[in-house]
Motif scaffolding. Structure first.
Motif, mmCIF file in Angstrom:
data_model
loop_
_atom_site.group_PDB
_atom_site.id
_atom_site.type_symbol
_atom_site.label_atom_id
_atom_site.label_comp_id
_atom_site.label_asym_id
_atom_site.label_seq_id
_atom_site.Cartn_x
_atom_site.Cartn_y
_atom_site.Cartn_z
ATOM 1 N N GLU A 574 0.568 -1.017 -0.171
ATOM 2 C CA GLU A 574 0.051 -0.013 0.079
ATOM 3 C C GLU A 574 0.618 0.868 -0.126
ATOM 4 O O GLU A 574 0.583 2.500 -1.012
ATOM 5 N N GLN A 575 2.154 1.427 0.961
ATOM 6 C CA GLN A 575 2.992 2.468 0.387
ATOM 7 C C GLN A 575 3.348 2.888 -0.310
ATOM 8 O O GLN A 575 4.262 4.289 -0.449
ATOM 9 N N ILE A 576 3.932 1.286 -0.815
ATOM 10 C CA ILE A 576 5.027 1.708 -2.454
ATOM 11 C C ILE A 576 4.296 2.340 -3.825
ATOM 12 O O ILE A 576 4.956 2.561 -4.640
ATOM 13 N N ALA A 577 2.537 2.046 -3.195
ATOM 14 C CA ALA A 577 1.509 2.451 -4.053
ATOM 15 C C ALA A 577 1.698 4.302 -5.164
ATOM 16 O O ALA A 577 1.466 3.694 -6.230
ATOM 17 N N PRO A 578 1.910 4.728 -4.727
ATOM 18 C CA PRO A 578 1.887 6.282 -5.003
ATOM 19 C C PRO A 578 3.545 6.488 -5.166
ATOM 20 O O PRO A 578 2.992 7.905 -6.347
ATOM 21 N N PHE A 579 3.823 5.737 -5.203
ATOM 22 C CA PHE A 579 5.275 6.159 -5.911
ATOM 23 C C PHE A 579 5.603 5.664 -7.608
ATOM 24 O O PHE A 579 5.389 4.191 -7.885
ATOM 25 N N ASP A 580 5.692 6.526 -8.480
ATOM 26 C CA ASP A 580 4.991 6.266 -9.947
ATOM 27 C C ASP A 580 6.675 5.851 -11.242
ATOM 28 O O ASP A 580 7.283 6.880 -11.585
ATOM 29 N N ILE A 581 7.054 4.671 -10.459
ATOM 30 C CA ILE A 581 7.890 4.189 -10.765
ATOM 31 C C ILE A 581 7.740 3.130 -10.691
ATOM 32 O O ILE A 581 6.720 1.755 -10.714
ATOM 33 N N GLU A 582 8.714 1.629 -12.253
ATOM 34 C CA GLU A 582 8.470 0.703 -12.233
ATOM 35 C C GLU A 582 9.683 -0.108 -11.363
ATOM 36 O O GLU A 582 10.053 0.433 -11.320
ATOM 37 N N PHE A 583 9.313 -0.736 -10.226
ATOM 38 C CA PHE A 583 10.039 -1.468 -9.422
ATOM 39 C C PHE A 583 10.660 -2.580 -10.137
ATOM 40 O O PHE A 583 10.929 -4.384 -9.312
ATOM 41 N N SER A 584 10.805 -2.425 -11.257
ATOM 42 C CA SER A 584 12.202 -3.788 -12.138
ATOM 43 C C SER A 584 13.055 -3.201 -12.389
ATOM 44 O O SER A 584 13.406 -1.820 -13.154
ATOM 45 N N VAL A 585 14.392 -4.603 -12.336
ATOM 46 C CA VAL A 585 15.169 -3.574 -12.774
ATOM 47 C C VAL A 585 16.197 -4.694 -13.691
ATOM 48 O O VAL A 585 16.269 -5.979 -13.300
ATOM 49 N N THR A 586 16.873 -4.144 -14.578
ATOM 50 C CA THR A 586 17.253 -5.357 -15.401
ATOM 51 C C THR A 586 18.969 -5.479 -14.607
ATOM 52 O O THR A 586 19.603 -4.346 -14.534
#
Length: 784
Positions: A574-586
């Protein structure tokens, strides 16, 4: 008589025809005037009237008067005087003779009259022929005169054309001479300019200096654009030597004026009883800037002239040198003051205040310096690089003061505050001011901001590693559910007081630190950098929560561990939802695992090390493979949360309806055995018994397991719901999590109820006393 009349008629016709032709030709070639035409008409009338012969004219006139104009008598014809009339006729013969003579006389008289008329006409025709001949001669003279006139006209036109050509040629030669004179004038100017420039009285302040410099530039431009002229290279070299001398004089003059202004400022500072390093702000404003501005009036004509010709490389170079000289003199005056101010800020203020005060002071200095620079160089003041030799050293003082403090700063909150100061207060305020005056300071400010970003990123990674990944929980951190129970008590007390409970105290510390760290870094770092940190933080936080869940399972119960894990994973999601980023790293890494097999083949002689045409060549053998792997922390979090929820649902289901599930499993096993047709007689005898006769499925046994399930629903399930309420404060979350548990319980009752209805009698069903599905659903709904 006819023969005699023929020649005059012929002559008359020829004369008339010739006269007519002459008249026609004359009329066509030389039209007559009205007076001439009137004369010819009079002549025509005169010729048209036939005059009487002279000898007959009087007789006719006189007889006409006497006889009233009649001439029928013999006297009228003149025969009265004839002797024949007076003759005496005797006989017929005489009469005939007389008549014949009379007739002859009459004929003679008549012919004489006409002969006289013919003679008159012949004379007149001759006169006309003479006139025509004279006219022909006159026409010939006119024709000859016309030819002569044409010849004269042709010669006159030729003369006029020749005169026009000579006039045009003269003008062209004059223009050519003028053009040649104008071109030679540029070359002739060399001697004049040289004598003036090498004159002992010539200096930059002389009124003739700038006009001579302008004329010199014109000569250089002309010679450069016309290299085809003889000795143009020689003249160009000499002109450039003069230009170099003139520009050198300008440089020396600018340096002399700037040094004089610096000396005056230093003298004024000394008279004020202060040093350059300890000058007060009032003296700084009135002396260093106001007095130095007076020097611009002396240099303005020369500097404006240089700036106006900045399109030429020679003047670009001298302009840059003037900028450099100006910056050197200004730096000599203000560097001590700036260094003193920044040192005072560093001694008295903390890092945020130092950053704010130092940047504000530098922006003020840059603005004042830009205004002063604009007085000297108005056209080139917008170029950032012009003031770089002055602004860069001044801003370096602040950078050198801040960097050691930044390197040793460990507080993430303070570093985030520095980012806000630089981005919002310092760099964010520049557009509202004169951007060109602060543009030279921007690179240093961005450099400081980059250092703060770098330090903040390093400290954030260190924080994630030490405070989240390597966090060692205390007994209090793992004291669940007691910790939540105390939080509920505090919440009830706080609500009655101020209504602002500290919900973060009930969180596991790594979760609170992760959310707090990400919320601080979100606006302070670049998106790409924040994405990497957020992915790492979420990943290690999830792992830390799972480790804590395992420790809680050992200390209390597995259900507490599951609810702890569900609670914190839900909060993290719930807390990381407002961050407008992709949590994926290559991630990219080099793989050398394939090299071992290649080396083995080479050592066995199955491949050549230097065979460049095959895949086992040296280049391919020693080239590593790049392996890419993508890690999505948010998806991994969802996967862990889903697995934990499923595990909790199955554990609660098993806690409540495990007897029913075991019963259904046994019944299913019996039916499978019956369908397989076992040959074992003992087993076969057992399998052929009805279900209610089986030892595990007697009515009493079934009634007992039903009672156990009812007891679990009434006693254990409320405890589970109480724990869920303790861990999960959101009713909708509890409802979503309880729904599959309810479905599993109802489904187990339905299966058992179907077996009971199929295998047991109504009396036995009464003994079993199984609750209805509708009542069961009502009871389960009441638990929420």
């Amino acid at each position: 008589m006819a023969t005699k009349a023929s020649p005059p008629n012929l002559h008359k016709s020829v004369a008339i025809s010739k006269g007519y032709n002459f008249a026609s030709t004359w009329e066509q070639n030389a039209p007559l005037s009205e007076q001439q035409q009137a004369a010819i008409a009079s002549l025509s009338h005169a010729v048209a009237e036939r005059p009487y012969p002279v000898n007959l004219a009087q007789d006719h006139h006189m007889s006409g008067q006497e006889n009233g104009g009649l001439t029928d008598t013999a006297e009228d014809t003149g025969f009265g005087e004839s002797k024949a009339i007076e003759a005496v006729l005797v006989n017929t013969n005489q009469f005939y003779k007389w008549f014949t003579d009379l007739e002859s006389a009459m004929k003679s008289e008549t012919e004489e009259k006409y002969q006289h008329y013919v003679s008159t006409l012949t004379d007149r025709i001759q006169t006309c022929d003479d006139i025509l001949r004279q006219v022909d001669e006159t026409l010939d003279l006119f024709n000859e005169l016309q030819l002569q006139h044409q010849a004269v006209a042709t010669k006159t036109k030729t003369l006029h054309d020749a005169c026009d050509r000579l006039v045009v040629e003269k003008q062209r030669l004059i223009e050519f001479a003028e053009a040649l004179r104008s071109k030679l004038h540029y070359f002739d100017e060399l001697e004049n300019i040289s004598s003036n420039f090498y004159s002992p009285n010539m200096n930059v302040g002389n009124g003739n200096f700038l006009p001579l410099l302008k004329r010199l530039d014109e000569c250089i431009s002309y010679v450069e654009s016309n290299p085809q002229y003889a000795e143009s290279s020689v003249y160009l070299l000499k002109f450039r030597q003069l230009q170099s001398r003139a520009l050198g004089m300008i440089r020396s003059h600018v340096l002399s004026v700037l040094k004089g202004a610096s000396s005056q400022v230093q003298a004024a500072i000394r008279s004020a009883g202060a040093t350059t390093a300890s000058v007060s702000e009032g003296v700084e404003a009135s002396v260093i800037y106001v007095r130095f501005k007076a020097a611009s009036n002396e240099l303005k004509p020369v500097l404006e002239e240089i700036e106006s010709r900045s399109t030429r490389k020679e003047y670009v170079q001298i302009l840059q040198e003037c900028h450099k000289l100006y910056c050197e003199q200004r730096l000599f005056l203000v560097k001590g003051i700036v260094h003193q101010r920044i040192s005072e800020f560093a001694k008295k203020e903390a890092l945020p205040s130092l950053t704010r005060s130092g940047c504000a002071y530098l922006m003020q200095v840059c603005q004042l310096e830009h205004q002063l620079f604009n007085h000297f160089f108005p056209s080139s003041s917008e170029e950032i690089s012009s003031l770089a030799p002055l602004v860069d050293p001044l801003s370096t003082y602040l950078y050198d003061t801040l960097r050691p403090k930044l390197i040793h700063e460990t507080n993430i909150d303070l570093l985030c505050e520095l980012v806000d100061i630089l981005k919002v207060e310092v760099l964010g305020e520049q557009p509202s001011r004169r951007s060109e005056s602060l543009a030279g300071l921007r690179p240093t400010l961005q450099r400081i901001l980059a250092d703060v970003h770098e330090r903040l990123t390093f400290r954030a990674r260190t924080h994630i590693r030490d405070e989240i990944a390597n966090y060692i929980p205390s007994d209090e951190d793992l004291d669940y559910p007691t910790k939540l129970e105390r939080s509920v008590e505090v919440k009830s007390e706080t609500t009655s007081d101020d209504g602002n409970p500290d919900v973060f105290k009930a969180w596991y510390p790594p979760l609170e630190r992760t959310i707090s760290c990400l919320s601080k870094l979100y606006r302070c770092l670049e998106p790409s950098v924040f994405t990497g940190l957020a992915q790492e933080a979420v990943e290690v936080c999830s792992v830390s929560i799972q480790k804590a869940s395992k420790l809680i399972a050992k200390r209390t119960t597995a259900m507490d561990a599951q609810l702890f894990l569900i609670k914190h994973l839900l909060i993290l999601r719930e807390q990381i939802a407002p961050f407008d980023i992709e949590f994926s790293v290559t991630y990219k890494e080099l793989d050398f695992s394939h090299l071992l097999e290649h080396l083995r083949r080479i050592l066995r002689g199955q491949a050549s090390l230097f065979d460049w045409s095959r895949s086992t060549s040296l280049a391919r053998t020693l080239s590593p493979r790049v392996l890419e792997s993508q890690v999505d922390a948010k998806k991994e979090l969802e996967k862990s949360l889903k697995a934990t929820c499923e595990e909790f649902i199955m554990s609660v289901t098993k806690l409540v309806v495990d007897p029913m599930l075991s019963f259904v499993a046994k019944v299913t096993a019996v039916k499978v055995a019956l369908s397989s047709g076992s040959q074992n007689q003992k087993v076969d005898s057992i399998m052929t018994k009805p279900l209610k006769d089986q030892a595990f499925a007697t009515p009493d046994k079934v009634a007992e397991l039903v009672q156990k399930v009812n007891t679990a629903i009434q006693q254990e399930l409320p405890k589970v719901m109480a724990k869920m309420k303790l861990y999960l404060q959101n009713p909708s979350t509890r409802s979503i999590l309880f729904k599959p548990i309810k479905t599993n319980i109802v489904e187990a009752h339905i299966q058992v109820q179907k077996l009971i209805k199929a295998e047991y009698s109504p009396e036995e069903q009464t003994i079993i006393n199984m609750v209805s599905i509708q009542d069961l659903q009502t009871e389960l709904d009441n638990l929420l």
